[in-house]
Design an enzyme around this catalytic site. Structure first.
Site, PDB file in Angstrom:
ATOM      1  N   ASP A   1      18.270  20.032   6.321  1.00 53.79           N
ATOM      2  CA  ASP A   1      18.552  19.669   7.721  1.00 53.79           C
ATOM      3  C   ASP A   1      19.771  20.395   8.288  1.00 53.79           C
ATOM      4  O   ASP A   1      19.763  20.865   9.413  1.00 53.79           O
ATOM      5  CB  ASP A   1      18.820  18.155   7.839  1.00 53.79           C
ATOM      6  CG  ASP A   1      17.609  17.354   7.432  1.00 53.79           C
ATOM      7  OD1 ASP A   1      16.538  17.567   8.013  1.00 53.79           O
ATOM      8  OD2 ASP A   1      17.735  16.537   6.515  1.00 53.79           O
ATOM      9  N   GLU A   2      20.839  20.437   7.489  1.00 52.46           N
ATOM     10  CA  GLU A   2      22.094  20.989   7.979  1.00 52.46           C
ATOM     11  C   GLU A   2      21.978  22.480   8.315  1.00 52.46           C
ATOM     12  O   GLU A   2      22.810  23.025   9.030  1.00 52.46           O
ATOM     13  CB  GLU A   2      23.227  20.726   6.977  1.00 52.46           C
ATOM     14  CG  GLU A   2      23.078  21.326   5.587  1.00 52.46           C
ATOM     15  CD  GLU A   2      22.164  20.538   4.636  1.00 52.46           C
ATOM     16  OE1 GLU A   2      21.454  19.619   5.079  1.00 52.46           O
ATOM     17  OE2 GLU A   2      22.175  20.871   3.427  1.00 52.46           O
TER      18      GLU A   2
ATOM     19  N   SER B   1      15.698  34.166  -1.860  1.00 55.80           N
ATOM     20  CA  SER B   1      15.418  32.761  -2.200  1.00 55.80           C
ATOM     21  C   SER B   1      14.968  32.608  -3.651  1.00 55.80           C
ATOM     22  O   SER B   1      14.054  33.311  -4.105  1.00 55.80           O
ATOM     23  CB  SER B   1      14.327  32.212  -1.275  1.00 55.80           C
ATOM     24  OG  SER B   1      13.884  30.973  -1.786  1.00 55.80           O
TER      25      SER B   1
ATOM     26  N   GLY C   1      11.185  23.622  -1.068  1.00 54.91           N
ATOM     27  CA  GLY C   1      11.881  22.656  -1.912  1.00 54.91           C
ATOM     28  C   GLY C   1      10.953  21.482  -2.171  1.00 54.91           C
ATOM     29  O   GLY C   1       9.719  21.638  -2.236  1.00 54.91           O
TER      30      GLY C   1
ATOM     31  N   SER D   1      15.409 -15.061 -13.642  1.00 52.71           N
ATOM     32  CA  SER D   1      15.761 -16.420 -14.104  1.00 52.71           C
ATOM     33  C   SER D   1      16.313 -17.249 -12.942  1.00 52.71           C
ATOM     34  O   SER D   1      16.883 -16.707 -11.980  1.00 52.71           O
ATOM     35  CB  SER D   1      16.820 -16.336 -15.203  1.00 52.71           C
ATOM     36  OG  SER D   1      18.079 -16.032 -14.630  1.00 52.71           O
TER      37      SER D   1
ATOM     38  N   HIS E   1      11.898  14.969   9.582  1.00 53.33           N
ATOM     39  CA  HIS E   1      13.039  14.063   9.738  1.00 53.33           C
ATOM     40  C   HIS E   1      13.526  14.268  11.176  1.00 53.33           C
ATOM     41  O   HIS E   1      13.559  15.406  11.663  1.00 53.33           O
ATOM     42  CB  HIS E   1      14.106  14.434   8.711  1.00 53.33           C
ATOM     43  CG  HIS E   1      15.303  13.530   8.658  1.00 53.33           C
ATOM     44  ND1 HIS E   1      15.336  12.277   9.231  1.00 53.33           N
ATOM     45  CD2 HIS E   1      16.515  13.701   8.077  1.00 53.33           C
ATOM     46  CE1 HIS E   1      16.521  11.723   8.999  1.00 53.33           C
ATOM     47  NE2 HIS E   1      17.249  12.581   8.312  1.00 53.33           N
TER      48      HIS E   1
ATOM     49  N   GLY F   1      10.055  14.247  -1.490  1.00 50.90           N
ATOM     50  CA  GLY F   1       8.996  15.255  -1.540  1.00 50.90           C
ATOM     51  C   GLY F   1       8.111  15.132  -2.777  1.00 50.90           C
ATOM     52  O   GLY F   1       6.889  15.269  -2.686  1.00 50.90           O
TER      53      GLY F   1
ATOM     54  N   ASP G   1      16.386   6.264   8.697  1.00 49.39           N
ATOM     55  CA  ASP G   1      16.479   7.038   7.460  1.00 49.39           C
ATOM     56  C   ASP G   1      17.944   7.173   7.016  1.00 49.39           C
ATOM     57  O   ASP G   1      18.285   6.948   5.859  1.00 49.39           O
ATOM     58  CB  ASP G   1      15.869   8.422   7.709  1.00 49.39           C
ATOM     59  CG  ASP G   1      15.777   9.242   6.448  1.00 49.39           C
ATOM     60  OD1 ASP G   1      14.748   9.123   5.762  1.00 49.39           O
ATOM     61  OD2 ASP G   1      16.718  10.003   6.144  1.00 49.39           O
TER      62      ASP G   1
HETATM   63  N1  NAP Z   1      10.356  11.930   5.695  1.00 47.49           N
HETATM   64  C1  NAP Z   1      11.127  11.577   4.685  1.00 47.49           C
HETATM   65  O1  NAP Z   1      11.134  10.427   4.242  1.00 47.49           O
HETATM   66  C2  NAP Z   1      11.989  12.624   4.057  1.00 47.49           C
HETATM   67  C3  NAP Z   1      12.495  12.405   2.776  1.00 47.49           C
HETATM   68  C4  NAP Z   1      13.277  13.405   2.192  1.00 47.49           C
HETATM   69  C5  NAP Z   1      13.535  14.582   2.905  1.00 47.49           C
HETATM   70  N2  NAP Z   1      13.020  14.748   4.155  1.00 47.49           N
HETATM   71  C6  NAP Z   1      13.265  15.979   4.931  1.00 47.49           C
HETATM   72  O2  NAP Z   1      12.572  17.085   4.352  1.00 47.49           O
HETATM   73  C7  NAP Z   1      13.253  18.283   4.665  1.00 47.49           C
HETATM   74  C8  NAP Z   1      13.425  19.082   3.399  1.00 47.49           C
HETATM   75  O3  NAP Z   1      14.021  18.270   2.413  1.00 47.49           O
HETATM   76  P1  NAP Z   1      13.778  18.543   0.856  1.00 47.49           P
HETATM   77  O4  NAP Z   1      14.042  17.262   0.152  1.00 47.49           O
HETATM   78  O5  NAP Z   1      12.482  19.245   0.648  1.00 47.49           O
HETATM   79  O6  NAP Z   1      14.979  19.574   0.552  1.00 47.49           O
HETATM   80  P2  NAP Z   1      15.159  20.546  -0.701  1.00 47.49           P
HETATM   81  O7  NAP Z   1      14.303  20.166  -1.833  1.00 47.49           O
HETATM   82  O8  NAP Z   1      16.648  20.638  -0.896  1.00 47.49           O
HETATM   83  O9  NAP Z   1      14.628  21.968  -0.164  1.00 47.49           O
HETATM   84  C9  NAP Z   1      15.294  22.610   0.835  1.00 47.49           C
HETATM   85  C10 NAP Z   1      14.657  23.955   1.099  1.00 47.49           C
HETATM   86  O10 NAP Z   1      15.404  24.476   2.200  1.00 47.49           O
HETATM   87  C11 NAP Z   1      15.678  25.826   1.964  1.00 47.49           C
HETATM   88  N3  NAP Z   1      16.912  26.220   2.633  1.00 47.49           N
HETATM   89  C12 NAP Z   1      18.142  25.651   2.508  1.00 47.49           C
HETATM   90  N4  NAP Z   1      19.024  26.315   3.288  1.00 47.49           N
HETATM   91  C13 NAP Z   1      18.337  27.304   3.902  1.00 47.49           C
HETATM   92  C14 NAP Z   1      18.685  28.324   4.807  1.00 47.49           C
HETATM   93  N5  NAP Z   1      19.933  28.464   5.256  1.00 47.49           N
HETATM   94  N6  NAP Z   1      17.718  29.167   5.225  1.00 47.49           N
HETATM   95  C15 NAP Z   1      16.442  29.042   4.786  1.00 47.49           C
HETATM   96  N7  NAP Z   1      16.043  28.101   3.913  1.00 47.49           N
HETATM   97  C16 NAP Z   1      16.978  27.248   3.477  1.00 47.49           C
HETATM   98  C17 NAP Z   1      15.820  25.927   0.452  1.00 47.49           C
HETATM   99  O11 NAP Z   1      15.584  27.271   0.186  1.00 47.49           O
HETATM  100  P3  NAP Z   1      15.740  27.987  -1.245  1.00 47.49           P
HETATM  101  O12 NAP Z   1      14.496  27.584  -1.967  1.00 47.49           O
HETATM  102  O13 NAP Z   1      15.777  29.411  -0.846  1.00 47.49           O
HETATM  103  O14 NAP Z   1      16.997  27.468  -1.871  1.00 47.49           O
HETATM  104  C18 NAP Z   1      14.751  24.963  -0.036  1.00 47.49           C
HETATM  105  O15 NAP Z   1      13.526  25.626  -0.206  1.00 47.49           O
HETATM  106  C19 NAP Z   1      14.549  17.862   5.346  1.00 47.49           C
HETATM  107  O16 NAP Z   1      14.367  17.939   6.734  1.00 47.49           O
HETATM  108  C20 NAP Z   1      14.709  16.401   4.917  1.00 47.49           C
HETATM  109  O17 NAP Z   1      15.448  15.607   5.815  1.00 47.49           O
HETATM  110  C21 NAP Z   1      12.237  13.806   4.728  1.00 47.49           C
END
Ligand code: NAP
Length: 328
Positions: A84-85, A52, A26, A253, A109, A135, A192
């Site tokens: 995360d969930e 996926s 993602g 202002s 995270h 991201g 966060d």
């Molecule tokens: N450090 C920071 O400031 C910060 C900021 C934002 C996010 N984060 C963290 O980055 C991580 C990812 O966030 P993101 O923004 O990249 O999320 P995202 O764009 O929604 O991408 C999520 C990815 O997870 C995959 N996924 C979801 N459910 C799944 C499952 N049951 N089994 C396998 N894969 C699954 C999705 O797969 P598909 O492609 O198959 O749908 C997608 O590729 C999280 O831990 C979030 O908290 C950190």
């Protein structure tokens, strides 16, 4: 940033010695994979769930795509960048049963460790490597020759190299150009989540809607109410981002500044107890439990809340304005 480390301070070897698998492609997954590869970490597997929708993109970007179980069996280091969930289910159903001995875990995270979705075995390095921002910004800033500020933490150090791996990983994301600080899983998770709930997302949207509704009650037209409470947020956010709050005040202002200083205290006092409640809700793990429970019910609560938000009258006003401005 006090005590920050930069590119020249950091050795990439601890990462080069390990086969890395990134779970999820993602916003963060794709940016991490592309930045790390551009930085010379060439041995990266992308691990995706069956069916996926991201498989095609990862393959088009030139990565080897494997299933979650295969990644767990082959990699020395797993970077878990799925939602995360879903971490608890991915960990228990795919990583733990197939996991290569001594394999380390990188998270960006603190959520799933701090709130108990994952309980790693003792032979596992557990590392937080957080590039602080969405991201897309991880990739954009890298391509411009910069990087986001990074924070690292070590929850378990089985290899004796956990901190060195965290630093190398963040350097590969470009964070060494901006500075890499130290944190803990607890601190990063609370900061966060409180930031997004109380201020950046929940707080900001509540203030904008309350402001819009107050103007409508006062007989102001929807278009004018929308422009002054929602549309112009972008300009103020941009000023705060580039100059800080005091710098923003200096750039607007005197009328706006005088008025705003006059009401800041009242608004602050009204929301303070709510913010303290959010801190308790998050640190107790109650928020994480509610969110995982909703995820297990196909996100029924999230979908209902999203539908309610989408039906607010200001959305129609906003769509009309954006159309007139050629923004959509
Ligand atoms: N450090 C920071 O400031 C910060 C900021 C934002 C996010 N984060 C963290 O980055 C991580 C990812 O966030 P993101 O923004 O990249 O999320 P995202 O764009 O929604 O991408 C999520 C990815 O997870 C995959 N996924 C979801 N459910 C799944 C499952 N049951 N089994 C396998 N894969 C699954 C999705 O797969 P598909 O492609 O198959 O749908 C997608 O590729 C999280 O831990 C979030 O908290 C950190």
């Amino acid at each position: 940033m006090q005590g920050a480390l930069y590119e020249a301070d950091i050795d990439m070897a601890p990462l080069h010695r390990r086969q890395l698998a990134i779970i999820g492609y993602g916003n963060h997954g794709r940016s991490h994979a592309l930045n790390l590869r551009d930085y010379g970490v060439t041995d990266i597997l992308i691990a995706l769930r069956d069916g996926s929708p991201s498989r095609e993109k990862a393959e088009a970007d030139g990565f080897e795509v494997v299933g979650l179980g295969e990644a767990a069996a082959r990699a020395d280091l797993i970077s878990l960048l799925a939602a995360d969930e879903a971490h608890g289910a991915i960990w228990s159903n795919h990583i733990l049963p197939n996991r290569k001995a001594g394999q380390g875990l990188v998270l960006c995270h603190g959520f799933s460790i701090e709130y108990g979705l994952i309980t790693p075995p003792a032979d596992c390095d557990v590392i937080l490597a957080a590039a602080k921002g969405p991201g897309g910004a991880v990739r954009e800033s890298y391509l411009k020759g910069g990087g986001l500020v990074g924070f690292r933490a070590v929850h378990q150090d089985a290899s004796g190299e956990a901190d060195a791996i965290a630093l190398a990983y963040l350097k590969g994301l470009g964070c060494g150009r901006a500075g890499i600080g130290e944190t803990s899983f607890r601190e990063e998770a609370l900061a966060d989540i409180l930031g997004e709930q109380a201020v950046l997302v929940g707080g900001m949207c509540a203030l904008a809607r309350e402001g819009y509704e107050a103007l409508i009650r006062a007989g102001i037209s929807p278009a004018m109410a929308y422009i002054d409470t929602v549309h112009e947020l972008k300009y103020i956010a941009e000023l705060i981002h580039t100059r800080g709050i005091a710098g923003m005040y200096a750039a607007i202002s005197d009328t706006a500044e005088f008025g705003a200083h006059g009401v800041e205290g009242k608004i602050g006092a009204a929301v303070r107890p709510v913010f303290d409640e959010i801190v308790k809700d998050v640190t107790s793990g109650d928020f994480a439990r509610r969110w995982v429970a909703d995820f297990e019910k196909d996100r029924a609560g999230l979908h209902a809340a999203r539908a309610r938000a989408g039906n607010h009258p200001l959305e129609a006003t906003g769509r009309e304005l954006r159309k007139a401005l050629g923004l959509e």
